[in-house]
Design an enzyme around this catalytic site. Structure first.
Site, PDB file in Angstrom:
ATOM      1  N   GLU A   1       1.318 -35.163 -11.985  1.00 52.30           N
ATOM      2  CA  GLU A   1       0.897 -33.811 -12.357  1.00 52.30           C
ATOM      3  C   GLU A   1       2.187 -33.043 -12.584  1.00 52.30           C
ATOM      4  O   GLU A   1       2.815 -32.566 -11.651  1.00 52.30           O
ATOM      5  CB  GLU A   1       0.027 -33.199 -11.259  1.00 52.30           C
ATOM      6  CG  GLU A   1      -0.760 -32.009 -11.750  1.00 52.30           C
ATOM      7  CD  GLU A   1       0.053 -30.727 -11.781  1.00 52.30           C
ATOM      8  OE1 GLU A   1       0.842 -30.534 -12.748  1.00 52.30           O
ATOM      9  OE2 GLU A   1      -0.100 -29.931 -10.856  1.00 52.30           O
TER      10      GLU A   1
ATOM     11  N   GLU B   1       9.257 -25.688 -16.607  1.00 56.41           N
ATOM     12  CA  GLU B   1       9.689 -26.583 -15.508  1.00 56.41           C
ATOM     13  C   GLU B   1      10.334 -27.859 -16.041  1.00 56.41           C
ATOM     14  O   GLU B   1      11.058 -28.526 -15.309  1.00 56.41           O
ATOM     15  CB  GLU B   1       8.552 -26.969 -14.536  1.00 56.41           C
ATOM     16  CG  GLU B   1       7.966 -25.818 -13.762  1.00 56.41           C
ATOM     17  CD  GLU B   1       6.926 -26.257 -12.741  1.00 56.41           C
ATOM     18  OE1 GLU B   1       7.034 -27.363 -12.169  1.00 56.41           O
ATOM     19  OE2 GLU B   1       5.980 -25.479 -12.525  1.00 56.41           O
TER      20      GLU B   1
ATOM     21  N   ASP C   1      -6.825 -25.794  -6.400  1.00 59.20           N
ATOM     22  CA  ASP C   1      -7.226 -25.549  -7.802  1.00 59.20           C
ATOM     23  C   ASP C   1      -8.302 -26.582  -8.158  1.00 59.20           C
ATOM     24  O   ASP C   1      -7.998 -27.744  -8.439  1.00 59.20           O
ATOM     25  CB  ASP C   1      -5.986 -25.686  -8.699  1.00 59.20           C
ATOM     26  CG  ASP C   1      -6.291 -25.434 -10.174  1.00 59.20           C
ATOM     27  OD1 ASP C   1      -7.435 -25.656 -10.606  1.00 59.20           O
ATOM     28  OD2 ASP C   1      -5.350 -25.032 -10.888  1.00 59.20           O
TER      29      ASP C   1
ATOM     30  N   HIS D   1      -4.828 -22.330 -11.545  1.00 57.00           N
ATOM     31  CA  HIS D   1      -3.645 -21.612 -11.055  1.00 57.00           C
ATOM     32  C   HIS D   1      -2.600 -21.445 -12.159  1.00 57.00           C
ATOM     33  O   HIS D   1      -1.695 -20.647 -12.027  1.00 57.00           O
ATOM     34  CB  HIS D   1      -3.045 -22.324  -9.836  1.00 57.00           C
ATOM     35  CG  HIS D   1      -2.249 -23.547 -10.175  1.00 57.00           C
ATOM     36  ND1 HIS D   1      -2.838 -24.744 -10.568  1.00 57.00           N
ATOM     37  CD2 HIS D   1      -0.922 -23.771 -10.228  1.00 57.00           C
ATOM     38  CE1 HIS D   1      -1.893 -25.629 -10.805  1.00 57.00           C
ATOM     39  NE2 HIS D   1      -0.718 -25.061 -10.611  1.00 57.00           N
TER      40      HIS D   1
END
Ligand SMILES: C[S@@+](CC[C@H](N)C(=O)[O-])C[C@H]1O[C@@H](n2cnc3c(N)ncnc32)[C@H](O)[C@@H]1O
Length: 374
Positions: free
Chosen positions: A134, A143, A42, A312
């Site tokens: 990240e 998440e 990405d 992405h």
């Protein structure tokens, strides 16, 4: 289709997290190189982190760094190349072994220490000057990995330390999209197929199954019409003003601050004669350092609709059926809320409540809809 860790079937937001289930359903995907490669490919993401580190070397030179969720080790390696004295690279999965090999292959084993373990459990020998991570999922918070970054910050960042990234924002905007027709057709096709199935079952096997029509329809409706979609929107699909619905200061935010997102905003339609088909949601993060120790070059990583800088993460699309005809000057008043799913703290449930006033002054019946970010 983009892909992040799927997190499906994990543990409860209310009760303690079942670590075994969480590992099997969330972390396991990150143990695959093909998955790490997708993130490493990405360019928007990579360039943003690369520039943030190498254009702000003063934050790294001679400093200690903690990379939360190092994956392949890329951010730890860059931190070391930018001059860090010591980098602790923590990774929960066996990807740590690949990270270790990569560190050695780049001759950084004296600086980067790869530690396999959960961030919540590892013990470091010292506090650090920088935390880099990240951690962003679809629509930023899916998440729930930022919880682990908060834990790391509260336990291991020096009082003068810097967060990479330092700030994050969530955005929502009204959109038009042909997906609104496609998903409705998919749902109707699934129901047509069902009606054929119950007729055949009755005729051939003598069992009446129509009592299951309602739950089947609800199941399919959730799947086709109530689950947000990954999409790379073209900027022309955004038909009105975008609103910031959440701002996070990574240095001070608590888990409590991110458990829920609540926002009311208005959006003016800026396109003539178009269809309001729902909302697009995305995020950006910024690398600004901290007030007392700012970045020399502020860097932005945005996942907004773009013609040639897609990521992405894409955008999350929330479709409203049926679409509404709107015009330049129509106005939307929106109440937005997002909560963690009770069944799985890494997934989200979103509610939109929309009031539309047309340029004529006419106010349309309010629209209310729940979505699942899965
Ligand atoms: C989105 S990936 C980023 C990987 C790498 N830092 C990069 O930028 O390419 C997040 C990584 O963090 C790891 N991770 C998530 N939560 C963690 C935790 N609590 N402790 C350790 N690792 C974690 C995941 O296994 C995954 O490899």
């Amino acid at each position: 289709m983009g892909s992040r860790a799927n997190g499906v079937g994990s543990s409860s937001a209310n009760g303690p997290v079942d670590k075994g289930v969480d590992f099997a359903n969330y972390f396991c995907t990150y143990a695959f190189l093909y998955h790490q490669k997708e993130m490493l490919c990405d360019r928007v993401r990579m360039d943003a982190y690369y520039n943030a580190i190498f254009q702000n070397k003063h934050h790294f030179q001679g400093k200690t760094v903690l990379d939360v969720g190092t994956g392949s080790g890329i951010l730890a390696i860059w931190s070391a190349q930018a001059g860090a004295r010591k980098v602790y690279a923590v990774e929960a999965t066996k990807m740590s072994e690949h990270a270790q090999n990569l560190v050695k292959a780049n001759n950084l084993q004296d600086i980067v220490e790869v530690i396999e373990g959960s961030m919540e459990e590892v013990v470091l020998p010292e506090k650090v000057d920088v935390i880099i991570s990240e951690w962003m999922g679809y629509f930023l918070l899916r998440e729930s990995m930022f919880d682990s970054v908060i834990f790391a910050r509260d336990h291991w960042l020096k009082p003068t330390g810097v967060m990479y990234p330092s700030h994050a924002r969530m955005w929502v905007a009204p959109i038009r999209s042909g997906l609104v027709d496609q998903k409705k057709n998919d749902y109707e096709g699934a129901m047509d197929d069902w009606y054929g199935f119950i007729e055949d079952t009755k005729n051939y096997y003598g069992v009446e199954m129509s009592v299951l029509t309602k739950p089947f329809s609800e199941e399919q409706e959730k799947y086709y019409l109530q689950t947000s979609l990954w999409n790379n929107l073209h900027p022309h699909q955004v038909i009105g003003t975008a609103a910031i619905i959440k701002e996070i200061d990574c240095l001070t935010a608590t888990v409590n601050d991110i458990l829920q997102v609540r926002s009311t905003f208005s959006s003016a339609i800026s396109m003539e004669h178009t269809r309001f088909c729902g909302f697009g949601g995305w995020f950006d993060v910024h690398f600004r350092g901290r007030r007392e120790d700012p970045a020399q070059q502020e860097i932005e990583l945005t996942t907004a609709p773009s013609t040639n800088n897609g990521t992405h993460w894409g955008q999350q699309v929330f479709l409203l059926h049926p679409p509404t005809h709107v015009d330049e000057g129509s106005n939307l008043n929106v109440s937005f809320s997002m909560d963690r799913s009770k069944e799985n703290h890494r997934l989200m449930e979103v509610d939109f409540h929309v009031k539309i006033s047309q340029p004529s002054g006419m106010i349309l019946p309010p629209i209310k809809k729940k979505f699942y970010v899965e």
